[in-house]
Design a protein around this motif. Structure first.
Motif, PDB file in Angstrom:
ATOM      1  N   PHE A   1      20.799 -19.265  10.440  1.00 57.89           N
ATOM      2  CA  PHE A   1      20.642 -20.570   9.794  1.00 57.89           C
ATOM      3  C   PHE A   1      20.455 -20.374   8.285  1.00 57.89           C
ATOM      4  CE2 PHE A   1      18.593 -22.528  13.861  1.00 57.89           C
ATOM      5  CZ  PHE A   1      19.849 -22.833  14.372  1.00 57.89           C
ATOM      6  N   ASP A   2      19.581 -19.425   7.934  1.00 60.82           N
ATOM      7  CA  ASP A   2      19.309 -19.177   6.513  1.00 60.82           C
ATOM      8  C   ASP A   2      20.551 -18.695   5.790  1.00 60.82           C
ATOM      9  OD1 ASP A   2      16.739 -19.891   7.020  1.00 60.82           O
ATOM     10  OD2 ASP A   2      15.938 -17.850   7.069  1.00 60.82           O
TER      11      ASP A   2
ATOM     12  N   ASN B   1      25.400 -22.873  -0.324  1.00 60.05           N
ATOM     13  CA  ASN B   1      24.931 -23.090  -1.685  1.00 60.05           C
ATOM     14  C   ASN B   1      25.777 -22.321  -2.688  1.00 60.05           C
ATOM     15  OD1 ASN B   1      22.950 -24.212  -3.514  1.00 60.05           O
ATOM     16  ND2 ASN B   1      22.451 -22.071  -3.895  1.00 60.05           N
TER      17      ASN B   1
ATOM     18  N   ALA C   1      22.904 -21.480   5.054  1.00 61.04           N
ATOM     19  CA  ALA C   1      22.408 -22.269   3.922  1.00 61.04           C
ATOM     20  C   ALA C   1      22.747 -21.593   2.600  1.00 61.04           C
ATOM     21  CB  ALA C   1      20.903 -22.474   4.055  1.00 61.04           C
TER      22      ALA C   1
ATOM     23  N   ILE D   1      19.014 -15.840  15.284  1.00 60.38           N
ATOM     24  CA  ILE D   1      19.491 -17.236  15.173  1.00 60.38           C
ATOM     25  C   ILE D   1      18.894 -17.886  13.923  1.00 60.38           C
ATOM     26  CG2 ILE D   1      19.321 -19.548  16.205  1.00 60.38           C
ATOM     27  CD1 ILE D   1      19.680 -18.210  18.939  1.00 60.38           C
ATOM     28  N   LEU D   2      17.585 -17.715  13.728  1.00 57.16           N
ATOM     29  CA  LEU D   2      16.951 -18.323  12.552  1.00 57.16           C
ATOM     30  C   LEU D   2      17.511 -17.716  11.264  1.00 57.16           C
ATOM     31  CD1 LEU D   2      13.257 -18.745  13.806  1.00 57.16           C
ATOM     32  CD2 LEU D   2      15.077 -20.448  13.723  1.00 57.16           C
TER      33      LEU D   2
ATOM     34  N   VAL E   1      15.981 -14.661  18.886  1.00 58.44           N
ATOM     35  CA  VAL E   1      15.376 -15.781  18.152  1.00 58.44           C
ATOM     36  C   VAL E   1      15.452 -15.512  16.654  1.00 58.44           C
ATOM     37  CG1 VAL E   1      13.260 -17.099  17.716  1.00 58.44           C
ATOM     38  CG2 VAL E   1      13.807 -16.368  20.045  1.00 58.44           C
TER      39      VAL E   1
ATOM     40  N   GLU F   1      27.911 -23.947  -5.772  1.00 55.42           N
ATOM     41  CA  GLU F   1      27.721 -23.583  -7.182  1.00 55.42           C
ATOM     42  C   GLU F   1      28.999 -23.038  -7.768  1.00 55.42           C
ATOM     43  OE1 GLU F   1      24.346 -21.039  -7.204  1.00 55.42           O
ATOM     44  OE2 GLU F   1      22.939 -22.719  -7.166  1.00 55.42           O
TER      45      GLU F   1
END
Lengths: 385, 301
Positions: B289-290, B297, B293, B285-286, B282, B301
């Motif tokens: 995701f971060d 980004n 992201a 996986i989270l 868990v 940029e």
């Protein structure tokens, strides 16, 4: 009431709009998502599928969008807060059971992360050309509520707003995102659960033998029950009386359809949310929603810097249409400039409400990218694109 | 009168008076009574039953029974029922569908429901025709038989409903007919008791639309056809294929065990808090995701 802490990931995060929308749903108390993979919306389902088992709820990947929309209505009748998420082609398939949700008055939320269309169109690139489909896509007369976030923070916030609308008015509520907002990554702040206002479902708690699923008070909104709580009920997509039983005649149709319309129409002013900036004394008002409202900002600022009196009206809710506000503004200003990623949809609504009292200009775009703000600037300045 | 029949009567809605919307001689009333007898014998609490349907003559069945009843859109009954069951697992969920509803417009939902093995029961009333719209040929209209849209005989071939359900992975499949009303209610009882997704095909008759077009003298003649052209599963095993030509088998066709969806999902949720490796999964996986992201980004940029 306030949010159930189990679903709330309080703190500052760095998320794209799709992930933020999934967190918004969880914070709003959504515990059931049925969906079917489709770009650019899939990340909402992916995050929900990863998060929900521990929060306590269920994700199911259905065989298509027809089934997804049907499953979320079933889950709502069984007491869950439910949602689905899709993009254009799937949105078309969901129109069938969106109508069922409207007819059965089911509180549920549907996200459309819009891409370019028609048909398969531009799966990975933005559009806002489903905005009229959101209003009229299912057959029959109905009223609907839709919101349009323009950032990941708003994707989070407006999911909560959408769930609250759906519960308050017992109508499926649409979150009309677009690919840019869905895939744009920004900082978002998720508040403490007790700072998140949640509208609870309007449950019936009177004597069991007296329950009628479509009986209403003066507010025109029926009480709901949860299948399995002892209030046995019948519900149907057929025209029905207050018992939920089919009645096939014009009289019952007239009563039911007009109530479905009036429960929204009589509350347009309490539902509509607009963000207005420097409208007072403006000659021109730029009307926009979703990603287009952010693209319009540099054009508006440039025009103001050049001495033009430009106001901005950003539609947070896109449906119901803010008819009264536009009609009123049309008496006071010279022109509206409508910025949307389509070749003219909301534009016609603005033109209709302006009723010739103000000029209405469209800054069109077929989708696939956002507007060049120079085009918006030119429309503000000269009227010609 | 047996106690089960007495109890079954209390499963009809007092506020919805008979007669039903169905034509005289229709098999659906027999099916509805078989269903209520089965549920009465099981001793289910009315409040804990949800009956979901789609569109068509069978779609009207829930209106008459005193449960939580949901009459949905054409073909979507099972998908809708899926949401009901997953959101409230304690409910006994039955989806009642006709052959067109379950197998044409709802065919995709049907096979996937068979595959998923969610603990609910699909009853397919197979009268070989679209009855409510006036007799158009359906996915179960036999080759050569007439419908209003097959006025010279059906050039297509029909589904074997039970074989389709078995092939799609249903863990309980049974078939009987409205002639064999008591056998039908026993099979519905077994289906509801079965842990997992169960399918009961109830061969039914539509005299008004199918019978008249296909030279059946009366509804009774159609029931007689069911009697004379069906074979118990056990007996069929001893027969040659040519002997079974034009006949259908009756009884339990498939009965097997497979982990049920909700139990499997609940086990999974449990493991995500108790098993150290699942807890790590868990987190990772989270984290991924971060990281995605942040990467996107940096690229922007």
């Amino acid at each position: 009431m306030t949010a159930d802490p189990k679903g709330v990931l309080t703190g500052a995060h760095y998320l794209d709009g799709d992930h933020a929308a999934a967190e918004g749903a969880l914070a709003a108390g959504c515990r059931f998502l049925a969906g079917y993979p489709i770009t650019p919306s899939t990340e909402v389902a992916e995050r929900f599928a990863a998060r929900i088992p521990k929060v306590g709820g269920c994700f199911i990947q259905m065989e298509d969008e027809l089934g997804s929309m049907a499953a979320i209505l079933g889950a709502a009748w069984a007491g869950a807060k439910s949602m689905t998420v899709t993009s254009g082609p799937g949105f078309s398939l969901m129109m069938e059971n969106l109508g069922l949700g409207i007819m059965m008055e089911v509180p549920t939320v549907l996200i459309n992360v819009q891409r370019g269309g028609p048909s398969t169109g531009l799966p990975t690139l933005p559009g806002q050309a489903d905005i009229m489909q959101a209003r009229w896509g299912s057959h029959g007369d109905y009223e609907i509520i839709a919101v349009a976030p323009s950032s990941p923070q708003e994707a989070f916030d407006y999911m909560i707003m959408a769930f609250n609308f759906s519960e308050k008015y017992r109508v499926p509520t649409l979150v009309m995102m677009d690919e840019c907002v869905g895939h744009m990554t920004e900082k978002i702040v998720i508040p403490e659960p007790e700072e998140i206002e949640i509208v609870p479902r309007k449950y019936y708690d009177g004597p069991k033998e007296d329950y009628l699923p479509y009986n209403v008070d003066t507010d025109m909104i029926p009480w709901m029950v949860k299948a399995g709580d002892g209030y046995r009920f019948h519900t149907t997509g057929l025209t029905h009386d207050e018992r939920g039983y089919p009645v096939m005649n014009a009289e019952c149709q007239d009563k039911l359809v007009n109530r479905l319309l009036d429960k929204i129409r009589s509350r347009v002013d309490e539902i509509v949310v607009l963000e207005e900036d420097q409208i007072e004394g403006a000659d021109t008002v730029v009307i926009s929603y979703g990603i287009s409202s952010r693209v319009a900002i540099p054009a508006i600022e440039q025009a103001r810097a050049d001495g033009m009196k430009v106001g901005s009206l950003r539609m947070v809710t896109v449906w119901p249409f803010p008819e009264n506000r536009i009609r009123d503004l049309a008496q006071k200003i010279g022109k509206f400039v409508v910025v949307e990623l389509n070749c003219g949809q909301m534009y016609y609504e603005v033109e209709r409400a302006a009723a010739g009292n103000a000029e209405t200009l469209l800054v069109p775009h077929a989708g696939g990218w956002v507007h060049d703000s120079e085009d918006i600037y030119q429309a503000i300045k000269g009227g010609e694109r | 009168m047996s106690e089960a029949i007495e109890n079954a009567r209390t499963f009809l809605r007092p506020s919805k008076k008979l007669p039903t919307v169905w034509c005289g001689g229709c098999g659906l009333g027999i099916l509805m009574s078989a269903m209520t007898r089965a549920l009465a014998r099981l001793g289910v609490e009315k409040n804990d039953v949800a009956v979901v349907s789609g569109i068509g003559c069978t779609g009207r069945l829930p209106t008459y029974v005193d449960f939580n009843t949901l009459h949905t859109t054409h073909g979507r009954g099972l998908a809708f029922a899926t949401g009901v069951k997953l959101a409230r697992p304690k409910l006994t969920v039955i989806a009642a569908m006709g052959d067109g509803d379950a197998l044409a417009i709802g065919g995709n939902h049907f096979i996937h429901a068979c595959r998923r093995n969610i603990d609910m029961t699909a009853i397919v009333a197979n009268n070989h025709i679209y009855g409510m719209t006036g007799g158009q040929y359906s996915p179960t209209t036999p080759h050569g038989k007439r419908g209003t849209t097959a006025p010279y005989g059906n050039v297509e071939h029909d589904f074997d409903v039970a074989a389709l359900a078995a092939g799609a992975g249903a863990t309980f499949v049974a078939r009987s007919s409205v002639y064999h009303a008591q056998e039908l209610d026993r099979l519905i009882e077994k289906a509801v008791l079965h842990k997992g997704f169960s399918v009961v095909e109830a061969v039914s008759n539509c005299y008004t639309s199918y019978g008249r077009l296909n030279k059946h003298a009366s509804p009774v003649d159609m029931l007689r056809w069911m009697k004379e052209n069906s074979v118990p599963v056990g007996k069929a095993e001893t027969m040659e294929p040519w002997e079974l030509e034009g006949k259908f088998t009756r009884g339990v066709i498939v009965e097997r065990e497979l982990p049920e969806f909700i139990e499997a999902y609940d086990d999974l949720a449990e493991r995500l808090t108790t098993s150290p490796s699942a807890v790590e999964r868990v987190k990772s996986i989270l984290k991924s995701f971060d990281e995605t992201a942040e990467r996107l980004n940096a690229k922007a940029e």
